[in-house]
Motif scaffolding. Structure first.
Motif, PDB file in Angstrom:
ATOM      1  N   THR B  34       9.972  21.362  11.524  1.00 12.85           N
ATOM      2  CA  THR B  34      10.720  22.238  10.608  1.00 12.85           C
ATOM      3  C   THR B  34      12.085  22.575  11.195  1.00 12.85           C
ATOM      4  O   THR B  34      13.108  22.556  10.500  1.00 12.85           O
ATOM      5  CB  THR B  34       9.920  23.533  10.360  1.00 12.85           C
ATOM      6  OG1 THR B  34       8.655  23.175   9.805  1.00 12.85           O
ATOM      7  CG2 THR B  34      10.651  24.461   9.408  1.00 12.85           C
ATOM      8  N   ARG B 286      15.479  27.507   1.811  1.00  9.11           N
ATOM      9  CA  ARG B 286      14.433  26.825   2.588  1.00  9.11           C
ATOM     10  C   ARG B 286      13.988  27.694   3.768  1.00  9.11           C
ATOM     11  O   ARG B 286      12.793  27.748   4.088  1.00  9.11           O
ATOM     12  CB  ARG B 286      14.939  25.473   3.081  1.00  9.11           C
ATOM     13  CG  ARG B 286      15.245  24.497   1.924  1.00  9.11           C
ATOM     14  CD  ARG B 286      15.818  23.191   2.441  1.00  9.11           C
ATOM     15  NE  ARG B 286      14.791  22.351   3.077  1.00  9.11           N
ATOM     16  CZ  ARG B 286      15.080  21.260   3.784  1.00  9.11           C
ATOM     17  NH1 ARG B 286      16.352  20.893   3.972  1.00  9.11           N
ATOM     18  NH2 ARG B 286      14.123  20.539   4.321  1.00  9.11           N
ATOM     19  N   GLN B 289      11.499  30.094   2.760  1.00 10.49           N
ATOM     20  CA  GLN B 289      10.148  29.531   2.655  1.00 10.49           C
ATOM     21  C   GLN B 289       9.539  29.338   4.041  1.00 10.49           C
ATOM     22  O   GLN B 289       8.381  29.693   4.281  1.00 10.49           O
ATOM     23  CB  GLN B 289      10.197  28.191   1.912  1.00 10.49           C
ATOM     24  CG  GLN B 289      10.533  28.358   0.428  1.00 10.49           C
ATOM     25  CD  GLN B 289      10.941  27.060  -0.248  1.00 10.49           C
ATOM     26  OE1 GLN B 289      11.115  26.036   0.400  1.00 10.49           O
ATOM     27  NE2 GLN B 289      11.119  27.104  -1.553  1.00 10.49           N
ATOM     28  N   TRP B 290      10.324  28.786   4.955  1.00 15.23           N
ATOM     29  CA  TRP B 290       9.800  28.539   6.307  1.00 15.23           C
ATOM     30  C   TRP B 290       9.382  29.838   7.006  1.00 15.23           C
ATOM     31  O   TRP B 290       8.448  29.847   7.798  1.00 15.23           O
ATOM     32  CB  TRP B 290      10.861  27.816   7.161  1.00 15.23           C
ATOM     33  CG  TRP B 290      11.159  26.416   6.698  1.00 15.23           C
ATOM     34  CD1 TRP B 290      10.310  25.546   6.076  1.00 15.23           C
ATOM     35  CD2 TRP B 290      12.421  25.730   6.817  1.00 15.23           C
ATOM     36  NE1 TRP B 290      10.961  24.362   5.804  1.00 15.23           N
ATOM     37  CE2 TRP B 290      12.249  24.443   6.252  1.00 15.23           C
ATOM     38  CE3 TRP B 290      13.675  26.064   7.350  1.00 15.23           C
ATOM     39  CZ2 TRP B 290      13.279  23.493   6.206  1.00 15.23           C
ATOM     40  CZ3 TRP B 290      14.694  25.127   7.302  1.00 15.23           C
ATOM     41  CH2 TRP B 290      14.496  23.859   6.734  1.00 15.23           C
ATOM     42  N   GLU B 292       8.391  32.684   5.529  1.00 12.20           N
ATOM     43  CA  GLU B 292       7.817  33.535   4.482  1.00 12.20           C
ATOM     44  C   GLU B 292       7.268  34.835   5.066  1.00 12.20           C
ATOM     45  O   GLU B 292       6.541  34.822   6.070  1.00 12.20           O
ATOM     46  CB  GLU B 292       6.687  32.772   3.774  1.00 12.20           C
ATOM     47  CG  GLU B 292       6.414  33.316   2.382  1.00 12.20           C
ATOM     48  CD  GLU B 292       5.114  32.786   1.802  1.00 12.20           C
ATOM     49  OE1 GLU B 292       4.706  31.670   2.158  1.00 12.20           O
ATOM     50  OE2 GLU B 292       4.497  33.525   1.006  1.00 12.20           O
TER      51      GLU B 292
END
Lengths: 313, 313
Positions: B34, B286, B289-290, B292
């Motif tokens: 990630t 993004r 999201q990573w 969260e």
């Protein structure tokens, strides 16, 4: 020693406009009794000019229909300049009747915005200013006539607004008899460099009749713009406790620069505002309750004052 | 025409520090894959210096244990300066071994903060800088040695930090062999007037070896401070996409100035940054999201670019 301990300049005053610019963008009607609590708490927090409402037809802004009542209550508060917004001569007449200390007439430098909002060209508004000035003088009133030049830094409808047009209108507004004129970034388009340049040019036109800087924090530059305006000699700023006043068509977008953030900006630089920081934060919390469900904004309330200033307070 | 359409000055560069300053304050460990996506997306958004991690013992910051792997990946990206943080000589040795382009050593101007964080006095850190410089030169490495003067504007532990001490340490750091030194408002205490004064004084000491300005937006003054630093000639700024990097002990408080907000500040003034605004906003989503559950910050993402700049983009 950092600057925070040494006053560096004349004081700054913040005009609280939450009861007008804040509430006009919120559909609900806040009860008059609550507004009176709000008004008195703002005064108790050290605010010495408060815009309490707007003399517009109640069918357009029912949430501000009690403006005359608020003016009456505000006039009883010691040392307070009671301001109201007026859209036209009829509103100005109501302001003069109410005994307000200051009436603020918005003039949009953007032709598109002016037509959409006031159904008048900017020059038609200039003509109205002359009529308002004449009415004020004929009434023998000492009510101050201020013009707020809105969309002076850009416009959601037409995009860029020419600085030459802002300056032309500024001169026309002064010629028409405004006592003081301020510049407003109504939609959060301004950047600090532009603020510096336009306020400097405006001062060259208006001298000490250049008044208030009105910034929205829509895109996070509200305080940077306030600092840039302050650097050019601006000493009066509009703010809303809790940063209310966001555009209802842009959910999530911040509103007016938060009064408590302005208080922190100037306190951090050692510039006196007369504002009681803790009282502002307490008022913010009450506004959050009164406007439950509406988003409040601003920054300093989250982290609070830093250690060095907290100890000084 | 407003300033937004005309470049006014040399370009500004933003160093992305989210993978280091952002992630070190978040307990979870983001998978290396990630982080590599994050790194490449940041590079694709136009960032040309990225701090990819920190060479600290993995038992202290397990979430940064893959720093060597990130350096290797970053070195493959064209035109990118790969930076890492190093706390001491041992970390510097790892940085030299990794092939990073720049190692940043933090030195806290606050004695209390220095002792609490690094278990060394500031002058002991100065001595370590001299050892790091000697090791770098002995290795024949071209890795740049930067010192970040943290708590230069105030400290949560000791409150005020004397400017004279900041300037004394600045000179000592340069004498010890740092290539460049920057000033950091680690805890969000700085105000624009203080920023202006301290950067001007620091430039008088360091000349063009004065580097980066590192601001946190803890109390909402991040962008005002960046503007004030820019006015003094600072042309490099640290930022984190999504404004991560807040102190875990102050929930809700903003973190580093958001990279996308810096991009907007400078774009609004017509100053080139090479950054792709839309790509930064996409990366922000993004990261949300990573990470969260973690709070992101920043301002411009909510309202987006104004009409005039959106059309220009």
């Amino acid at each position: 020693m950092t600057s925070s301990s040494t006053p560096v300049s004349p004081s700054v005053s913040v005009r609280e406009v939450g009861l007008r610019d804040g509430l006009q963008s919120i559909a609900r009607t806040v009860p008059t009794a609550t507004k009176l609590d709000w008004l008195r708490a703002a005064h108790a927090a050290g605010l010495r000019e408060i815009e309490v409402g707007s003399f517009v037809p109640a069918r357009l802004l029912p949430q501000l229909a009690d403006t005359a009542e608020l003016v009456a209550a505000a006039r009883a508060l010691p040392g307070l300049t009671t301001s109201v917004l007026v859209p036209n001569l009829k509103g100005a007449q109501a302001a003069l009747d109410s005994g307000a200390d200051l009436m603020l007439l918005p003039l949009s430098a953007s032709h598109a915005h002016s037509l959409a909002n006031l159904r008048k060209t900017p020059d038609e508004v200039v003509a109205e200013i002359a009529r308002i000035r004449a009415a004020r003088d004929a009434a023998g009133s000492r009510c101050k006539l201020e013009v707020g030049m809105s969309t002076a830094f850009g416009c959601t409808l037409q995009g860029e607004v020419a600085e030459s047009e802002v300056l032309r209108l500024l001169q026309a507004v002064l010629d028409a008899g405004a006592d003081v004129v301020g510049l407003a970034d109504t939609v959060g388009y301004a950047n600090p460099l532009q603020v510096q340049r336009l306020f400097e040019r405006a001062r060259a036109v208006a001298g000490d009749r250049l008044g208030c800087a009105h910034f929205h924090d829509t895109r996070g530059l509200g305080l940077a713009n306030a600092y840039a305006a302050w650097q050019t000699g601006v000493r009066q700023f509009d703010g809303c406790v809790g940063g209310i006043g966001g555009c209802p068509h842009a959910p999530g977008a911040s509103g007016n620069v938060a009064t408590e953030d302005l208080a922190w900006l100037f306190a951090s630089m050692g510039v006196a505002t007369g504002l009681d920081f803790n009282a502002l934060i307490a008022l913010r919390a009450r506004i959050g309750q009164w406007l439950e469900g509406e988003a409040l904004h601003g920054a300093i309330w989250r982290a609070g004052l830093p250690k060095n200033l907290k100890e000084a307070a």
